[in-house]
Design a protein around this motif. Structure first.
Motif, PDB file in Angstrom:
ATOM      1  N   LEU A 153       0.845  -1.196   0.000  1.00 34.32           N
ATOM      2  CA  LEU A 153       0.000   0.000   0.000  1.00 34.32           C
ATOM      3  C   LEU A 153       0.881   1.246   0.000  1.00 34.32           C
ATOM      4  N   GLU A 154       0.354   2.320  -0.599  1.00 33.87           N
ATOM      5  CA  GLU A 154       1.198   3.501  -0.776  1.00 33.87           C
ATOM      6  C   GLU A 154       0.562   4.759  -0.189  1.00 33.87           C
ATOM      7  N   ASP A 155       1.336   5.463   0.652  1.00 36.80           N
ATOM      8  CA  ASP A 155       0.958   6.806   1.075  1.00 36.80           C
ATOM      9  C   ASP A 155       1.611   7.748   0.072  1.00 36.80           C
ATOM     10  N   ALA A 156       0.793   8.225  -0.860  1.00 33.95           N
ATOM     11  CA  ALA A 156       1.309   9.080  -1.934  1.00 33.95           C
ATOM     12  C   ALA A 156       0.879  10.537  -1.711  1.00 33.95           C
ATOM     13  N   ALA A 157       0.765  10.921  -0.426  1.00 35.38           N
ATOM     14  CA  ALA A 157       0.338  12.295  -0.099  1.00 35.38           C
ATOM     15  C   ALA A 157       1.223  13.327  -0.792  1.00 35.38           C
ATOM     16  N   HIS A 181      -4.605  18.484   0.560  1.00 37.86           N
ATOM     17  CA  HIS A 181      -4.545  19.483   1.632  1.00 37.86           C
ATOM     18  C   HIS A 181      -3.880  20.772   1.103  1.00 37.86           C
ATOM     19  N   ALA A 182      -4.187  21.886   1.740  1.00 37.98           N
ATOM     20  CA  ALA A 182      -3.789  23.208   1.225  1.00 37.98           C
ATOM     21  C   ALA A 182      -2.294  23.386   0.933  1.00 37.98           C
ATOM     22  N   VAL A 183      -1.412  22.552   1.503  1.00 42.25           N
ATOM     23  CA  VAL A 183       0.016  22.732   1.198  1.00 42.25           C
ATOM     24  C   VAL A 183       0.501  21.812   0.072  1.00 42.25           C
ATOM     25  N   LYS A 184      -0.391  21.003  -0.480  1.00 40.75           N
ATOM     26  CA  LYS A 184       0.062  20.014  -1.459  1.00 40.75           C
ATOM     27  C   LYS A 184       0.184  20.637  -2.864  1.00 40.75           C
ATOM     28  N   ASN A 185       0.670  19.820  -3.817  1.00 39.27           N
ATOM     29  CA  ASN A 185       0.954  20.367  -5.164  1.00 39.27           C
ATOM     30  C   ASN A 185      -0.305  20.861  -5.860  1.00 39.27           C
ATOM     31  N   ILE A 186      -1.423  20.111  -5.732  1.00 36.23           N
ATOM     32  CA  ILE A 186      -2.735  20.653  -6.104  1.00 36.23           C
ATOM     33  C   ILE A 186      -3.655  20.446  -4.908  1.00 36.23           C
ATOM     34  N   ILE A 187      -4.640  21.332  -4.767  1.00 37.74           N
ATOM     35  CA  ILE A 187      -5.367  21.336  -3.492  1.00 37.74           C
ATOM     36  C   ILE A 187      -6.895  21.363  -3.661  1.00 37.74           C
ATOM     37  N   GLY A 191      -8.625  17.342   1.563  1.00 36.72           N
ATOM     38  CA  GLY A 191      -9.134  16.361   0.602  1.00 36.72           C
ATOM     39  C   GLY A 191      -8.159  15.230   0.394  1.00 36.72           C
ATOM     40  N   GLY A 192      -8.682  14.089   0.005  1.00 36.87           N
ATOM     41  CA  GLY A 192      -7.830  12.947  -0.274  1.00 36.87           C
ATOM     42  C   GLY A 192      -8.513  12.001  -1.234  1.00 36.87           C
ATOM     43  N   MET A 193      -7.787  10.997  -1.678  1.00 37.13           N
ATOM     44  CA  MET A 193      -8.408   9.980  -2.538  1.00 37.13           C
ATOM     45  C   MET A 193      -7.648   8.674  -2.457  1.00 37.13           C
ATOM     46  N   GLN A 244     -15.231  21.244  -1.987  1.00 37.44           N
ATOM     47  CA  GLN A 244     -13.818  20.845  -2.075  1.00 37.44           C
ATOM     48  C   GLN A 244     -13.506  20.290  -3.471  1.00 37.44           C
ATOM     49  N   ALA A 245     -14.414  19.443  -3.968  1.00 34.89           N
ATOM     50  CA  ALA A 245     -14.177  18.799  -5.269  1.00 34.89           C
ATOM     51  C   ALA A 245     -14.091  19.844  -6.381  1.00 34.89           C
ATOM     52  N   ALA A 246     -14.887  20.932  -6.258  1.00 36.30           N
ATOM     53  CA  ALA A 246     -14.869  21.975  -7.294  1.00 36.30           C
ATOM     54  C   ALA A 246     -13.476  22.602  -7.370  1.00 36.30           C
ATOM     55  N   MET A 247     -12.883  22.826  -6.194  1.00 39.46           N
ATOM     56  CA  MET A 247     -11.530  23.384  -6.161  1.00 39.46           C
ATOM     57  C   MET A 247     -10.552  22.372  -6.777  1.00 39.46           C
TER      58      MET A 247
END
Ligand code: PLP
Length: 386
Positions: A153-157, A181-187, A191-193, A244-247
């Motif tokens: 399994l991968e934590d690809a945060a 999350h707000a500091v990630k490459n796209i936000i 949010g997560g998936m 969140q999804a719209a962003m």
């Protein structure tokens, strides 16, 4: 110095992202509905995976992934101490036991040569982190997982856009968790998936993210028996909202553009620091492409008359925000109180921790700001050179 402070991180929300959120706010459906489904469809296309399940964070995604796979009480899950607490929290939420394996000194990722010694009869899975956006050595680790019948399994945060041997992280694997999350490459704010090719995992994760209810609220409203729902599993309240999804949908359109900027700035740092013996620049293995979520330098402390903490403080005084990723998990009070792990158990992680600094790297920076960070870092090195 009158120049503006350069923060460690800042998000890149633009007018179209804001408009996309406003459109949802003005619509009749703001919680989990059509935008979440659209985001999942777009993510599936982007990653090239069969199923994408959106949740309200990567932490929730990791938790739901482990729960979907039936990882539970006293099961052992191999992971690294050199990661964010969320990776490990997911294991502990399931009453399973995190088993730490030290990382490689050059990549900060799990050291495949140390995994087998940590496997016992109770081991169920290996949950690795792609640190700073650089993929771990998936082929070597998969071989070990297959040999011992373990889940991988991968934590690809950190790793949206990253590639392993020419394939995107998220395009293969039983369960890969991302963060918006707000500091990630796209936000998407929070949010997560979960990306997976396994329909059973995807179906179960979809139930578990919303109370274990078989059909989600949006689908119910559209159906004849709109009032009926049935709880099939003990689930959680981890659903992503349409706001969140719209962003996320809007940001995903720019993921390639954002990556180019990160690549460019990382190369600027690499070129500037590569001739400075007091600094080790990141090592990126030839078979991977990193997402450059973080740009982490290692100080060669024996060449300096200043330690890492003082270096970080001086940078701040001079106008540069930085961070340290991470204090190894076993060195946190929680693990001192609740595990048998002790200082000196993971010497590579521990010695990395003493030397590392994450420098600012985000798409909103200007090349001039990157140059300023370089100048300030190099000036400090010269001042405290032994
Ligand atoms: C390695 C890692 N895993 C998991 C997470 C958790 O992500 P989220 O904030 O979306 O729950 C983070 C967050 O920074 C992270 O860095």
């Amino acid at each position: 110095m009158n120049q503006e402070f350069i923060p460690f991180v800042s998000h890149s929300l633009e007018e179209d992202d804001i408009q996309s959120v406003l459109d949802v706010l003005k619509s009749s459906w703001i919680v989990s509905g059509p935008k979440v489904i659209e985001f999942e469809e777009k993510l599936k296309e982007y990653f090239g995976c069969k199923y994408a399940v959106a949740l309200n964070s990567c932490t929730a995604s990791l938790h739901v992934l482990l729960a979907s796979l039936g990882i539970g009480e006293k099961d052992e899950v191999i992971t690294i101490p050199f990661t964010f607490i969320a990776t490990c929290d997911a294991i502990i939420y399931q009453k399973a036991i995190p088993i730490f394996v030290d990382v490689r000194e050059d990549t900060f990722n799990i050291d495949p040569s140390k995994i087998e010694a940590a496997i016992t009869k109770k081991t169920k899975a290996i949950l690795l982190t792609h640190y700073a956006g650089q993929p771990a050595q998936l082929d070597e680790i998969k071989e070990i997982a297959q040999k011992h019948n373990l889940l991988l399994l991968e934590d690809a945060a950190h790793a949206i856009g990253a590639e392993y041997k020419g394939k995107k992280i998220g395009s293969f694997g039983s369960g890969v968790c991302f963060s918006f999350h707000a500091v990630k490459n796209i936000i998407s704010g929070e949010g997560g998936m979960i990306a997976t090719d396994n329909q059973e995992i995807a179906d179960k994760a979809k139930r578990l993210r919303f109370f274990g209810i078989e059909t989600d609220a949006w689908k119910r409203v559209c159906s004849e028996d709109f009032w009926f729902y049935e709880v099939s599993d003990l689930g959680f309240k981890y659903n992503m909202m349409d706001i969140q999804a719209a962003m996320g949908v809007s940001q995903l359109k720019k993921v390639v553009k954002f990556q180019k900027i990160r690549d460019q700035y990382a190369q600027m740092y690499n070129q500037s620091f590569s001739q400075i013996p007091e600094i080790d620049i990141p090592t990126i293995l030839p078979e991977v492409k990193t997402s450059w979520h973080l740009y982490v330098i290692k100080l060669n402390l024996d060449r300096l008359s200043i330690n890492r903490n003082e270096f970080v403080r001086k940078l701040r005084e001079l106008g540069v925000g930085t961070n340290v990723h991470y204090l190894p998990l076993h060195m946190h009070k929680y693990f001192k109180d609740n595990s048998n792990y002790r200082y000196k158990d993971f010497p590579v992680s521990e010695s990395l921790y003493d030397r590392i600094i994450s420098l600012p790297l985000y798409q909103k920076m200007t090349p001039q700001q990157v140059e300023r960070v370089v100048d300030i870092v190099i000036d400090l090195i010269k001042k405290y050179r032994r």
